[in-house]
Enzyme design. Structure first.
Site, mmCIF file in Angstrom:
data_model
loop_
_atom_site.group_PDB
_atom_site.id
_atom_site.type_symbol
_atom_site.label_atom_id
_atom_site.label_comp_id
_atom_site.label_asym_id
_atom_site.label_seq_id
_atom_site.Cartn_x
_atom_site.Cartn_y
_atom_site.Cartn_z
ATOM 1 N N LYS A 54 0.842 -1.199 0.000
ATOM 2 C CA LYS A 54 0.000 0.000 0.000
ATOM 3 C C LYS A 54 0.874 1.245 0.000
ATOM 4 C CE LYS A 54 -3.791 -2.054 2.584
ATOM 5 N NZ LYS A 54 -4.070 -2.471 3.967
ATOM 6 N N GLN A 98 -5.293 -0.928 10.127
ATOM 7 C CA GLN A 98 -5.281 -2.313 9.641
ATOM 8 C C GLN A 98 -5.980 -3.239 10.638
ATOM 9 O OE1 GLN A 98 -3.259 -3.276 6.739
ATOM 10 N NE2 GLN A 98 -3.615 -5.451 6.942
ATOM 11 N N ASP A 121 -11.670 3.170 4.408
ATOM 12 C CA ASP A 121 -12.115 1.770 4.438
ATOM 13 C C ASP A 121 -13.641 1.659 4.355
ATOM 14 O OD1 ASP A 121 -10.150 -0.251 4.551
ATOM 15 O OD2 ASP A 121 -9.682 0.201 6.648
HETATM 16 N N1 LIG Z 1 -8.533 -1.926 7.633
HETATM 17 C C1 LIG Z 1 -8.202 -2.859 6.739
HETATM 18 N N2 LIG Z 1 -8.485 -2.673 5.427
HETATM 19 C C2 LIG Z 1 -8.132 -3.614 4.496
HETATM 20 O O1 LIG Z 1 -8.390 -3.424 3.281
HETATM 21 C C3 LIG Z 1 -7.457 -4.791 4.924
HETATM 22 C C4 LIG Z 1 -7.196 -4.926 6.303
HETATM 23 N N3 LIG Z 1 -7.585 -3.969 7.171
HETATM 24 N N4 LIG Z 1 -6.575 -6.026 6.791
HETATM 25 C C5 LIG Z 1 -6.037 -7.038 5.893
HETATM 26 C C6 LIG Z 1 -6.858 -7.142 4.630
HETATM 27 C C7 LIG Z 1 -6.201 -7.879 3.502
HETATM 28 N N5 LIG Z 1 -6.115 -6.936 2.393
HETATM 29 C C8 LIG Z 1 -5.532 -7.245 1.174
HETATM 30 C C9 LIG Z 1 -5.388 -6.315 0.166
HETATM 31 C C10 LIG Z 1 -4.760 -6.634 -1.032
HETATM 32 C C11 LIG Z 1 -4.236 -7.893 -1.235
HETATM 33 C C12 LIG Z 1 -3.536 -8.206 -2.508
HETATM 34 O O2 LIG Z 1 -3.217 -7.324 -3.289
HETATM 35 N N6 LIG Z 1 -3.265 -9.504 -2.796
HETATM 36 C C13 LIG Z 1 -2.553 -9.946 -3.983
HETATM 37 C C14 LIG Z 1 -1.479 -10.963 -3.635
HETATM 38 C C15 LIG Z 1 -0.520 -10.522 -2.589
HETATM 39 C C16 LIG Z 1 0.460 -11.640 -2.217
HETATM 40 O O3 LIG Z 1 1.018 -12.273 -3.112
HETATM 41 O O4 LIG Z 1 0.631 -11.868 -0.997
HETATM 42 C C17 LIG Z 1 -3.509 -10.635 -4.951
HETATM 43 O O5 LIG Z 1 -4.567 -11.101 -4.517
HETATM 44 O O6 LIG Z 1 -3.174 -10.725 -6.127
HETATM 45 C C18 LIG Z 1 -4.389 -8.831 -0.263
HETATM 46 C C19 LIG Z 1 -5.036 -8.507 0.922
HETATM 47 C C20 LIG Z 1 -6.610 -5.751 2.807
HETATM 48 N N7 LIG Z 1 -7.056 -5.800 4.069
#
Ligand SMILES: Nc1nc(=O)c2c([nH]1)NC[C@@H]1CN(c3ccc(C(=O)N[C@@H](CCC(=O)O)C(=O)O)cc3)C=[N+]21
Length: 297
Positions: A54, A98, A121
């Site tokens: 991010k 987070q 969020d």
């Molecule tokens: N307040 C809050 N807001 C959130 O938006 C929030 C949070 N807490 N806590 C954790 C989760 C998880 N999350 C992700 C975002 C992007 C990927 C992402 O980009 N994933 C990639 C892969 C990343 C990798 O390879 O590890 C994909 O799916 O292609 C994953 C997980 C947002 N979160």
């Protein structure tokens, strides 16, 4: 039939490009640089990865990134004091705390302490209420990203049957509201739903957000349906490694669905792109400027 793969990674890159253009314009015309503050409490390895990517992408679109890392044992009062400080900081337009927070904290109290105008969020009760009543809200990033992909792929969704699997406040419930806004007939299925396969089989649109690897099988899917996979599950792979899989059994379901999002490379990148879009939206609203185009619902 083999499904069209919806490329969330490419779509997200396109959104970030549009955000970057509008950030440049905002700076040039008004001297405003959107700022995003990310607060991470404790040291969860997976969370560290998201926070890092991010931070990098915030910089890439020309926004300011403020990162706050607090130790696991931080008191709720100290976290609330930081939130107050960020609420008052005019260079911060978006605040993301987070989740999950350490269990000695009351997440609802922390989230509801964020200025709703900076709640990128979309988790504050004010934004939840605004979305639920069809008013202008900050829309949670993951459901917003899913909606953008659905609109792009399907266009008009009026009258379609949509089934959301999962009833979380973060994805399932706001997703259902967004689909209602598109005039879908919406059902929410969850762990107590009877004959879940039969319920899901009615759907033209399936959004899976339960956090169970590969739960959705091909015989749950109506041929030609559009399947959005929100799950991001790390599972054991060969050679002691791990890999990411969704809530949908991708190899099976792609043979039946009309379109499907992959994991990784589907919803995940869209979530981060929408976080940046929401931060831009917040910066525009805070300064009484028109909403960014094509980046809100
Ligand atoms: N307040 C809050 N807001 C959130 O938006 C929030 C949070 N807490 N806590 C954790 C989760 C998880 N999350 C992700 C975002 C992007 C990927 C992402 O980009 N994933 C990639 C892969 C990343 C990798 O390879 O590890 C994909 O799916 O292609 C994953 C997980 C947002 N979160």
């Amino acid at each position: 039939m083999t499904a069209t793969i919806i490329d969330g990674k490419a779509f997200a890159a396109d959104i970030r490009g549009r955000v970057a253009e509008q950030v440049t314009a905002l700076k040039a015309a008004h001297g405003i640089t959107p700022g995003l503050a990310v607060v991470l409490v404790g040291t969860d390895a997976a969370s560290e990865v998201y926070v890092k990517s991010k931070g990098r992408m915030t910089g890439e679109v020309g926004m300011e990134s403020f990162s706050h890392r607090l130790p696991e044992e931080t008191s709720e009062a100290d976290l609330l004091a930081l939130v107050e400080q960020l609420n008052a900081d005019r260079s911060v337009h978006g605040i993301l705390v987070q989740l999950p927070l350490p269990c000695h904290m009351n997440s609802d109290a922390v989230i509801n302490a964020i200025d709703p105008a900076k709640d990128v969020d979309g988790f504050h009760i004010s934004n939840v209420g605004l979305l639920g009543t069809g008013q202008k809200a900050m829309v949670p990033c993951t459901p917003l990203g899913c909606l953008m992909m659905l609109r792009d792929h399907l266009g008009d969704m009026s009258g379609k049957e949509a089934v959301v699997i999962g009833r979380s406040n973060i994805v399932g419930k706001p997703m259902a509201h967004l689909l209602l806004g598109e005039n879908c007939t919406v059902s929410i299925a969850h762990s107590r739903t009877k004959d879940i396969a039969d319920v899901v089989r009615r759907a033209d649109i399936v959004v899976a957000a339960v956090g169970r690897p590969g739960m959705v099988k091909s015989d749950w899917i109506k041929p030609g349906a559009t399947v959005i996979d929100v799950g991001i599950n790390r599972v054991e792979a060969e050679g002691g490694k791990t890999r990411l899989v969704g809530d949908v059994d991708f190899d099976e379901v792609r043979e039946v669905a009309g379109a499907i999002t992959p994991v990784p490379g589907g919803v995940g990148p869209m979530t981060i792109a929408c976080l940046l879009a929401n931060t831009l939206t917040a910066a525009c609203r805070a300064n009484g400027l028109p909403e960014p185009e094509g980046l809100t619902v």
